[in-house]
Write an enzyme that holds these catalytic residues in place. Structure first.
Site, mmCIF file in Angstrom:
data_model
loop_
_atom_site.group_PDB
_atom_site.id
_atom_site.type_symbol
_atom_site.label_atom_id
_atom_site.label_comp_id
_atom_site.label_asym_id
_atom_site.label_seq_id
_atom_site.Cartn_x
_atom_site.Cartn_y
_atom_site.Cartn_z
ATOM 1 N N ILE A 1 24.801 75.068 -0.211
ATOM 2 C CA ILE A 1 23.659 74.769 0.655
ATOM 3 C C ILE A 1 22.719 75.971 0.746
ATOM 4 C CG2 ILE A 1 24.804 72.976 2.016
ATOM 5 C CD1 ILE A 1 25.243 75.101 4.188
ATOM 6 N N HIS A 2 21.460 75.688 1.000
ATOM 7 C CA HIS A 2 20.438 76.733 1.059
ATOM 8 C C HIS A 2 19.272 76.244 1.899
ATOM 9 C CE1 HIS A 2 20.005 74.120 -2.433
ATOM 10 N NE2 HIS A 2 18.699 74.220 -2.260
ATOM 11 N N LEU A 3 18.632 77.180 2.534
ATOM 12 C CA LEU A 3 17.523 76.884 3.431
ATOM 13 C C LEU A 3 16.229 77.293 2.732
ATOM 14 C CD1 LEU A 3 17.551 77.866 7.179
ATOM 15 C CD2 LEU A 3 15.659 78.583 5.761
#
Ligand SMILES: [Zn+2]
Length: 160
Positions: free
Chosen positions: A119-121
């Protein structure tokens, strides 16, 4: 958030991400910053440039740990992800003086995630009227030199 904003770059990102071998985020961590466009390395999280940006200075903040489920983030990871996002906004303000930002998580393929298991923002600088020309620019290949220069400038402006 209007669909027209998210659509162009998410499609681009899905397409390109599928061409990668292994995890793009773990690979970035294992590589040289200048090559993998890592801007800042923290203890539990790090920041890198999106190789296929929606706007100039499009950054991604990701946990160091290969984790695909938002609910599995540990407290210190969640904290550092958001602290690094604050620093990213500070650095981008210095380098690009954007008028606004989109900051957010795309979780799951239908939500636009190109990489599902790490996951990454996204931190996307915004300017008034940028949706008018960005869908056009999404088809333009960004020159590596331009990305290297952006990485250098954002890293140099990183708040200490
Ligand atoms: Zn990974």
């Amino acid at each position: 958030m209007p669909e027209q904003f998210w659509a162009p770059w998410r499609l681009e990102y899905i397409e390109r991400a599928d061409e990668q071998d292994g995890c793009v985020f773990c690979n970035a961590l294992a590589g040289e910053d200048e090559e993998t466009l890592v801007v800042h390395r923290g203890e539990r999280a790090f920041v890198l440039l999106n190789r296929f940006p929606y706007t100039s200075g499009h950054l991604m903040v990701a946990p160091v740990r290969h984790v695909g489920d938002f609910g599995d983030l540990e407290d210190d990871e969640a904290l550092e992800l958001h602290r690094l996002t604050q620093s990213a906004l500070g650095a981008l303000a210095q380098v690009y003086a954007p008028q606004g930002y989109n900051v957010g998580w795309n979780l799951g393929r239908v939500a636009g995630a190109g990489v599902l298991d790490h996951i990454h923002l996204h931190v996307v600088p915004r300017w008034a009227g940028d949706t008018n020309f960005m869908p056009v620019l999404a088809d333009v290949r960004v020159m590596p030199e331009a990305l290297a220069e952006t990485r250098r400038r954002v890293a140099a402006a990183w708040p200490s």
